[in-house]
Design an enzyme around this catalytic site. Structure first.
Site, short mmCIF file in Angstrom:
data_model
loop_
_atom_site.label_atom_id
_atom_site.label_comp_id
_atom_site.label_asym_id
_atom_site.label_seq_id
_atom_site.Cartn_x
_atom_site.Cartn_y
_atom_site.Cartn_z
N ASN A 216 0.86 -1.18 0.00
CA ASN A 216 0.00 0.00 0.00
C ASN A 216 0.90 1.23 0.00
O ASN A 216 1.45 1.61 1.03
CB ASN A 216 -0.90 -0.03 1.25
CG ASN A 216 -1.79 1.19 1.36
OD1 ASN A 216 -1.91 1.97 0.41
ND2 ASN A 216 -2.42 1.38 2.51
N LYS B 101 0.06 4.26 -0.41
CA LYS B 101 -0.64 5.46 0.09
C LYS B 101 -0.39 6.62 -0.88
O LYS B 101 -0.34 6.39 -2.08
CB LYS B 101 -0.20 5.76 1.52
CG LYS B 101 -0.35 4.51 2.41
CD LYS B 101 -0.20 4.76 3.87
CE LYS B 101 -0.36 3.46 4.63
NZ LYS B 101 -0.33 3.63 6.08
N HIS C 86 -9.76 1.33 4.56
CA HIS C 86 -8.51 1.55 5.29
C HIS C 86 -8.75 2.57 6.40
O HIS C 86 -9.54 3.51 6.23
CB HIS C 86 -7.43 2.05 4.32
CG HIS C 86 -6.07 2.07 4.94
ND1 HIS C 86 -5.67 3.07 5.80
CD2 HIS C 86 -5.06 1.18 4.87
CE1 HIS C 86 -4.44 2.79 6.21
NE2 HIS C 86 -4.05 1.65 5.67
N GLU D 200 -7.13 5.02 7.36
CA GLU D 200 -6.87 6.42 6.99
C GLU D 200 -8.05 7.02 6.23
O GLU D 200 -8.25 8.23 6.25
CB GLU D 200 -5.56 6.50 6.19
CG GLU D 200 -4.37 6.32 7.12
CD GLU D 200 -3.13 5.73 6.47
OE1 GLU D 200 -3.04 5.70 5.24
OE2 GLU D 200 -2.24 5.28 7.24
N GLU E 103 -5.68 -4.64 10.62
CA GLU E 103 -4.70 -3.57 10.77
C GLU E 103 -5.03 -2.75 12.01
O GLU E 103 -5.78 -1.76 11.92
CB GLU E 103 -4.75 -2.65 9.56
CG GLU E 103 -4.39 -3.30 8.26
CD GLU E 103 -3.77 -2.28 7.31
OE1 GLU E 103 -2.61 -2.46 6.96
OE2 GLU E 103 -4.43 -1.29 6.98
N GLY F 234 2.24 2.62 10.83
CA GLY F 234 3.19 3.71 10.60
C GLY F 234 4.29 3.85 11.65
O GLY F 234 4.83 4.94 11.83
N SER G 184 3.07 -1.62 10.41
CA SER G 184 4.51 -1.64 10.72
C SER G 184 5.20 -2.96 10.42
O SER G 184 6.05 -3.41 11.19
CB SER G 184 4.74 -1.20 12.17
OG SER G 184 4.22 0.09 12.37
#
Ligand code: PGA
Length: 256
Positions: free
Chosen positions: A11, A13, A98, A100, A168, A174, A216
């Site tokens: 991904n 992003k 996701h 985000e 996730e 991150g 991560s």
């Protein structure tokens, strides 16, 4: 039961900044993906890079994925991209829900519409679920169950087999590799996800849907998250932009 290949999803992003860099990262991923025996790699670049990367690519071990899609087929929806457009651009998978995007206002109802639209078009949706934080009482389990129940509302048993679930945990996204969820956390959550699917779909055995871990992932924790975590693959964010490290992740997973 899980005879499918392991899935390693990159991904990207909103990265990288230029098409030149995108090509470099993609070419490196392509090279390693071509050597894998037991895994499939899915690269999810920003939409604008897709045509350039997909052009002329005929390999089978690396596929393309979208980072999101809209639920309508066409029309006056400024800024949106339909599953059909993605399919036409050579995309096989699509990340949906996701964290985000959920942070920007997407809720389970919207995620569900996108899952249904992706399936209807023939894309394989990757439904992301994950709690913001863990509480002592374990209430986060019911949060995950709700994301699954509402996310897959109206998805038939047959359709479900074309979907992928990525666990996730938001608290693990991150960060550095030592702050990822542990293989033990993942193992436990994997069992819970399967149990929830059995409840939702009223099956005796858990449906053979692939469950991935994301948050991560790096070259140091990838193998254990798949083998001890008993997942069918990984969703890799920032480390998928590092050609060398992503190549190591792919090799470690394929060696399991
Ligand atoms: P990360 O991202 O690997 O950078 O934690 C994973 C994701 O958000 O999909």
């Amino acid at each position: 039961m899980f005879k499918q290949k392991k899935l390693i999803v990159a991904n990207w992003k909103m990265n990288p900044q230029t098409l030149k860099e995108a090509r470099e990262i993609f070419d490196a991923a392509k090279k390693t993906a071509g050597t894998l025996k037991k895994s499939e790699v899915v690269v999810c670049p920003p939409f604008v890079y897709l045509p350039a990367l997909a052009q002329g690519y005929k390999g089978k071990r690396l596929l393309f994925g979208g980072q999101d899609c809209f639920w309508e087929e066409k029309g006056a929806y400024t800024g949106e991209i339909s599953p059909k457009m993605l399919k036409e651009s050579g995309i096989a998978y699509c990340i949906v829900g996701h964290s985000e995007r959920r942070a920007l206002g997407e809720n389970n109802e919207i995620v569900n519409k996108k899952i249904l639209a992706a399936l209807k078009t023939g894309l394989m949706p990757i439904l992301c679920v994950g709690e913001r934080e863990r509480d002592q009482q374990g209430n986060y389990f019911s949060f995950i169950a709700e994301e699954l129940r509402e996310g897959f509302c109206g998805v038939s048993r047959t359709q479900l087999l074309r979907a992928v679930i990525a666990y996730e945990p938001i608290w693990a996204i991150g960060k550095e590799g030592d702050q990822a969820a542990t293989p033990r956390d993942m193992h436990e959550m994997g069992i819970f996800i399967k149990k929830t699917l059995v409840d939702i779909y009223k099956t005796k055995q858990p449906p053979a849907v692939r469950i991935l871990y994301g948050g991560s992932v790096d070259a140091g924790n990838a193998a254990a998250l798949v083998s001890e975590g008993e997942t069918q693959g990984l969703l890799v964010g920032h480390k998928s932009l590092n050609a060398k490290e992503f190549s190591e992740i792919m090799k470690h997973v394929d060696a399991i």
